[in-house]
Design a protein around this motif. Structure first.
Motif, PDB file in Angstrom:
ATOM      1  N   MET A  28       0.851  -1.177   0.000  1.00 33.23           N
ATOM      2  CA  MET A  28       0.000   0.000   0.000  1.00 33.23           C
ATOM      3  C   MET A  28       0.898   1.242   0.000  1.00 33.23           C
ATOM      4  O   MET A  28       1.822   1.353   0.773  1.00 33.23           O
ATOM      5  CB  MET A  28      -0.887   0.004   1.250  1.00 33.23           C
ATOM      6  N   LYS A  29       0.602   2.152  -0.900  1.00 38.74           N
ATOM      7  CA  LYS A  29       1.411   3.377  -0.943  1.00 38.74           C
ATOM      8  C   LYS A  29       0.990   4.335   0.165  1.00 38.74           C
ATOM      9  O   LYS A  29      -0.143   4.304   0.636  1.00 38.74           O
ATOM     10  CB  LYS A  29       1.315   4.034  -2.310  1.00 38.74           C
ATOM     11  N   ASN A  30       1.904   5.165   0.553  1.00 37.19           N
ATOM     12  CA  ASN A  30       1.653   6.084   1.644  1.00 37.19           C
ATOM     13  C   ASN A  30       1.322   7.461   1.087  1.00 37.19           C
ATOM     14  O   ASN A  30       2.210   8.211   0.689  1.00 37.19           O
ATOM     15  CB  ASN A  30       2.883   6.137   2.551  1.00 37.19           C
ATOM     16  N   LEU A  31       0.048   7.796   1.067  1.00 31.92           N
ATOM     17  CA  LEU A  31      -0.401   9.047   0.462  1.00 31.92           C
ATOM     18  C   LEU A  31       0.067  10.279   1.221  1.00 31.92           C
ATOM     19  O   LEU A  31       0.344  11.309   0.613  1.00 31.92           O
ATOM     20  CB  LEU A  31      -1.927   9.060   0.358  1.00 31.92           C
ATOM     21  N   PHE A  32       0.182  10.185   2.539  1.00 33.55           N
ATOM     22  CA  PHE A  32       0.620  11.344   3.308  1.00 33.55           C
ATOM     23  C   PHE A  32       2.043  11.731   2.941  1.00 33.55           C
ATOM     24  O   PHE A  32       2.338  12.893   2.669  1.00 33.55           O
ATOM     25  CB  PHE A  32       0.508  11.079   4.813  1.00 33.55           C
ATOM     26  N   ILE A  33       2.948  10.763   2.910  1.00 31.79           N
ATOM     27  CA  ILE A  33       4.336  11.047   2.554  1.00 31.79           C
ATOM     28  C   ILE A  33       4.427  11.538   1.114  1.00 31.79           C
ATOM     29  O   ILE A  33       5.189  12.466   0.817  1.00 31.79           O
ATOM     30  CB  ILE A  33       5.232   9.810   2.790  1.00 31.79           C
ATOM     31  N   GLU A  34       3.652  10.967   0.229  1.00 34.74           N
ATOM     32  CA  GLU A  34       3.632  11.442  -1.156  1.00 34.74           C
ATOM     33  C   GLU A  34       3.155  12.891  -1.217  1.00 34.74           C
ATOM     34  O   GLU A  34       3.725  13.712  -1.934  1.00 34.74           O
ATOM     35  CB  GLU A  34       2.731  10.562  -2.027  1.00 34.74           C
ATOM     36  N   TYR A  35       2.112  13.201  -0.468  1.00 33.38           N
ATOM     37  CA  TYR A  35       1.584  14.561  -0.442  1.00 33.38           C
ATOM     38  C   TYR A  35       2.624  15.538   0.114  1.00 33.38           C
ATOM     39  O   TYR A  35       2.859  16.595  -0.459  1.00 33.38           O
ATOM     40  CB  TYR A  35       0.298  14.611   0.406  1.00 33.38           C
ATOM     41  N   ILE A  36       3.247  15.177   1.223  1.00 28.75           N
ATOM     42  CA  ILE A  36       4.273  16.036   1.824  1.00 28.75           C
ATOM     43  C   ILE A  36       5.426  16.215   0.847  1.00 28.75           C
ATOM     44  O   ILE A  36       5.943  17.322   0.680  1.00 28.75           O
ATOM     45  CB  ILE A  36       4.779  15.449   3.162  1.00 28.75           C
ATOM     46  N   GLY A  37       5.834  15.142   0.201  1.00 31.41           N
ATOM     47  CA  GLY A  37       6.932  15.223  -0.767  1.00 31.41           C
ATOM     48  C   GLY A  37       6.645  16.188  -1.905  1.00 31.41           C
ATOM     49  O   GLY A  37       7.504  16.977  -2.303  1.00 31.41           O
ATOM     50  N   LYS A  38       5.424  16.158  -2.400  1.00 36.40           N
ATOM     51  CA  LYS A  38       5.035  17.043  -3.512  1.00 36.40           C
ATOM     52  C   LYS A  38       4.915  18.497  -3.074  1.00 36.40           C
ATOM     53  O   LYS A  38       5.143  19.405  -3.851  1.00 36.40           O
ATOM     54  CB  LYS A  38       3.685  16.606  -4.095  1.00 36.40           C
ATOM     55  N   HIS A  39       4.526  18.718  -1.835  1.00 34.46           N
ATOM     56  CA  HIS A  39       4.200  20.070  -1.367  1.00 34.46           C
ATOM     57  C   HIS A  39       5.114  20.554  -0.235  1.00 34.46           C
ATOM     58  O   HIS A  39       4.760  21.519   0.458  1.00 34.46           O
ATOM     59  CB  HIS A  39       2.745  20.107  -0.892  1.00 34.46           C
ATOM     60  N   PHE A  40       6.257  19.917  -0.053  1.00 37.07           N
ATOM     61  CA  PHE A  40       7.114  20.186   1.101  1.00 37.07           C
ATOM     62  C   PHE A  40       7.471  21.665   1.240  1.00 37.07           C
ATOM     63  O   PHE A  40       7.241  22.271   2.291  1.00 37.07           O
ATOM     64  CB  PHE A  40       8.397  19.345   1.038  1.00 37.07           C
TER      65      PHE A  40
END
Length: 88
Positions: free
Chosen positions: A1-13
């Motif tokens: 399962m991918k981690n959407l929170f980390i992906e979101y933070i990574g995109k918008h850091f």
């Protein structure tokens, strides 16, 4: 399962960091990079499902960051006060 929170933070850091820095300073607190990073780690475990909306993630992250900043400030003040009392 991918981690959407980390992906979101990574995109918008950088945007989130700049936004939170401005918001926390408006509240009269100093922005702390360590508190910001630690909050990302702490929030990560709460968003391991794919049902959270990006707006929910950002709002939750902001509230957690603000709370952690205040807690760090309070703890830091108490620790400094204890150290001062030990010195005198």
């Amino acid at each position: 399962m991918k981690n959407l929170f980390i992906e979101y933070i990574g995109k918008h850091f950088e945007r989130l960091k700049k936004k939170f820095k401005i918001q926390i300073q408006k509240l009269g607190f100093e922005f702390d990079e360590d508190v910001f990073s630690e909050t990302i780690i702490k929030c990560n475990s709460n968003f391991l499902n794919d049902k959270a909306l990006e707006s929910e993630m950002e709002n939750y992250f902001w509230v957690a960051f603000k709370t952690n900043t205040i807690r760090e400030l309070k703890y830091s003040r108490n620790k400094n006060k204890e150290n001062d009392e030990l010195i005198t």
